[in-house]
Design a protein around this motif. Structure first.
Motif, PDB file in Angstrom:
ATOM      1  N   ASN A 300     -20.029  27.835  15.973  1.00 62.90           N
ATOM      2  CA  ASN A 300     -21.362  27.060  16.124  1.00 62.90           C
ATOM      3  C   ASN A 300     -21.616  26.813  14.597  1.00 62.90           C
ATOM      4  O   ASN A 300     -22.126  27.565  13.611  1.00 62.90           O
ATOM      5  CB  ASN A 300     -22.496  27.771  16.516  1.00 62.90           C
ATOM      6  N   GLU A 301     -21.314  25.365  13.954  1.00 63.05           N
ATOM      7  CA  GLU A 301     -21.637  25.236  12.659  1.00 63.05           C
ATOM      8  C   GLU A 301     -22.973  24.275  12.621  1.00 63.05           C
ATOM      9  O   GLU A 301     -23.290  23.628  11.708  1.00 63.05           O
ATOM     10  CB  GLU A 301     -20.293  24.275  12.217  1.00 63.05           C
ATOM     11  N   HIS A 302     -23.802  24.602  13.698  1.00 63.51           N
ATOM     12  CA  HIS A 302     -25.052  24.059  13.552  1.00 63.51           C
ATOM     13  C   HIS A 302     -26.195  24.932  13.902  1.00 63.51           C
ATOM     14  O   HIS A 302     -27.341  24.608  14.420  1.00 63.51           O
ATOM     15  CB  HIS A 302     -25.415  22.608  14.566  1.00 63.51           C
ATOM     16  N   TYR A 303     -25.735  26.095  13.612  1.00 64.29           N
ATOM     17  CA  TYR A 303     -26.521  27.170  13.756  1.00 64.29           C
ATOM     18  C   TYR A 303     -28.078  27.180  13.115  1.00 64.29           C
ATOM     19  O   TYR A 303     -28.101  26.855  12.113  1.00 64.29           O
ATOM     20  CB  TYR A 303     -26.162  28.489  13.088  1.00 64.29           C
ATOM     21  N   PHE A 304     -29.197  27.382  14.031  1.00 62.79           N
ATOM     22  CA  PHE A 304     -30.561  26.938  13.401  1.00 62.79           C
ATOM     23  C   PHE A 304     -31.354  28.160  13.054  1.00 62.79           C
ATOM     24  O   PHE A 304     -32.522  27.929  12.813  1.00 62.79           O
ATOM     25  CB  PHE A 304     -31.166  25.951  14.496  1.00 62.79           C
ATOM     26  N   CYS A 305     -31.032  29.486  13.368  1.00 61.54           N
ATOM     27  CA  CYS A 305     -31.889  30.428  13.006  1.00 61.54           C
ATOM     28  C   CYS A 305     -31.812  30.701  11.503  1.00 61.54           C
ATOM     29  O   CYS A 305     -30.945  30.543  10.813  1.00 61.54           O
ATOM     30  CB  CYS A 305     -31.330  31.742  13.712  1.00 61.54           C
ATOM     31  N   GLY A 306     -33.017  31.266  10.984  1.00 62.19           N
ATOM     32  CA  GLY A 306     -33.063  31.567   9.796  1.00 62.19           C
ATOM     33  C   GLY A 306     -33.923  30.474   8.959  1.00 62.19           C
ATOM     34  O   GLY A 306     -33.924  29.566   9.236  1.00 62.19           O
ATOM     35  N   PRO A 307     -34.081  30.984   7.493  1.00 62.52           N
ATOM     36  CA  PRO A 307     -34.791  29.755   6.558  1.00 62.52           C
ATOM     37  C   PRO A 307     -34.046  28.456   6.484  1.00 62.52           C
ATOM     38  O   PRO A 307     -32.617  28.820   6.401  1.00 62.52           O
ATOM     39  CB  PRO A 307     -34.878  30.707   5.347  1.00 62.52           C
ATOM     40  N   GLY A 308     -34.401  27.482   6.710  1.00 62.65           N
ATOM     41  CA  GLY A 308     -33.806  26.077   6.581  1.00 62.65           C
ATOM     42  C   GLY A 308     -32.939  25.880   7.708  1.00 62.65           C
ATOM     43  O   GLY A 308     -32.493  24.557   7.725  1.00 62.65           O
TER      44      GLY A 308
END
Length: 443
Positions: A300-308
């Motif tokens: 997954n190169e669109h991982y959305f967890c974490g800051p930003g």
């Protein structure tokens, strides 16, 4: 382990669970062993209550069978130190067991090291902590590190965190944290070199074993490289063996072999996003058995967890300009993998439009699906919905080889492609029928 006149120092049992703190006594014995040129501090049977301890060069902390080294969850007992938190520079509470700039450091024995994490988890959920929680074992900038045989329980945060270390051996360790405990990863080598993890049993509330290399906020980009994970059982975590999402300093030369994954959300899991940069390369997985996993293989190169992670540029599926912040994933190979009672998909790859995942292969991979699975989200990215019984999903890939991949019980197309080029299929089947055609699937 070099030994001097400090060998052997023994602590007598404290059989009272609510007994007096032994922090000063234990620390004094560690310091005395180090001053003598090295030695072994033995924690005998019984309960020993303590605050944070600092380990020293050439000293082995040995926790005997029947001994419990129990860390009291009082923030005042854990001084603030400069380290990293989730890959970024931060001031954190000192790890329960901490070594910095040391060499020949060992934690051994058949006893238990208990982080008593429950109050820390409650404070984290309530948002009342001023600084990040301590890890249970934090080893920063060390050389020749051994963690062996001990049982690690109820870590306040990540359980074993070697950071910027070289020559690390973690073997025959048992790690148990409740499945709902937040961010209680099992073993997290970060920007380390020459790491050997073997014979461990890890059952935790987050990723079981995860390799990291800092974020875009880390000034010095140091790779995590030359890592072997062999003969481990990995249970109930969000991922079995994971790389990222903090990988700005590169992760390379990784072998995972002869492991069993039981009930993990995902099996082999690679995750990153735009802005992080870094390269994951030369990863080989072989002889792995999985049971009751959501998705055996996820990139997954669109991982959305974490800051930003919720910035629009992270979720955008259109091609973006390539620069230092563009991550690279290449040369990842899985062979001789068996997965049963799978829920969401056999494999799910979501690469970037501007730099696809490259040189990926699955060889002798057998996947069968659960009879009546609950829907599960294979990759934590915008637009990816919960699914059941999908086959191999390849989005944003190039130069992919599938050989002797066998799927049983998938629904819809067994092979879904989008922005995928150079996909070669050899001797693959779905429910016993040859897998020769693929249909376009929009994710």
């Amino acid at each position: 382990m070099a030994r001097g006149s400090g060998d052997v120092s023994v602590l007598e049992a404290d059989v009272e669970a609510g007994g007096a703190l032994e922090t000063d006594e234990i620390q004094a014995r560690i310091d005395a062993a180090a001053a003598a040129g090295g030695g072994r501090v033995v924690v005998g049977p019984g309960v020993h209550r303590t605050g944070a301890l600092r380990l020293r060069s050439h000293v082995e902390l040995h926790v005997e069978a029947g001994a419990v080294l129990q860390f009291v969850p009082d923030p005042s007992l854990y001084p603030l130190v400069d380290a990293r938190w989730e890959g970024a520079p931060a001031t954190i509470h000192q790890p329960c067991l901490w070594a910095s700039g040391a060499e020949d450091v060992s934690i051994t024995g058949s006893g238990t090291i208990d982080g008593a994490g429950d109050p820390w988890w409650d404070a984290y959920r309530a948002g009342t902590l001023e600084h990040p929680r301590p890890t249970l074992v934090g080893l920063h900038g060390c050389r020749r590190v051994v963690v062996r045989d001990v049982a690690l329980r109820r870590s306040p945060a990540w359980t074993v965190h070697p950071l910027l270390c070289e020559d690390v051996s973690i073997r025959d360790v048992s790690i148990l944290n409740p499945p709902d405990s937040p961010n209680t990863d099992g073993i997290d080598p970060e920007s380390c070199r020459n790491v050997r993890i073997s014979g461990c049993h890890v059952d935790v509330g987050d990723d079981c074993i995860v390799l990291k290399a800092g974020t875009e906020e880390t000034a010095d980009r140091v790779a995590c490289e030359n890592v072997t994970v062999v003969g481990c059982t990995l249970v109930h975590g969000h991922g079995g063996v994971v790389i990222g999402s903090e990988m700005s300093g590169d992760v390379r030369n990784v072998v995972v072999a002869d492991c069993v994954f039981q009930g993990t959300d995902r099996g082999i899991r690679l995750k990153t996003r735009r802005g992080r940069g870094g390269t994951i390369e030369d990863v080989r997985v072989s002889n792995v058995v999985m049971d009751d996993v959501g998705c055996p293989f996820v990139v997954n190169e669109h991982y959305f967890c974490g800051p930003g992670g919720r910035e629009p540029v992270v979720s955008d599926r259109a091609a973006q300009p390539v620069g230092e912040g563009t991550p690279t994933i290449r040369r990842v190979h899985l062979a001789h993998v068996s997965a049963r009672r799978v829920r969401a998909a056999a494999a799910f790859v979501l690469g970037l439009a501007e730099r696809p995942v490259a040189e990926l292969s699955l060889d002798d991979v057998s996947v069968s699906f659960a009879d009546d699975p609950e829907p599960f989200v294979p990759a934590m990215a915008e637009g990816v919905e919960a699914s059941v019984r999908r086959g191999v999903v390849l989005v944003g890939c190039e130069d992919v080889r599938l050989r002797d991949v066998r799927l049983v019980g998938c629904e819809g197309s067994p092979l879904a492609l989008e922005r995928a080029s150079g996909v070669r299929v050899f001797d693959c089947t779905a429910d016993g029928k040859p897998l020769s055609d693929a249909e376009l699937s929009v994710i």
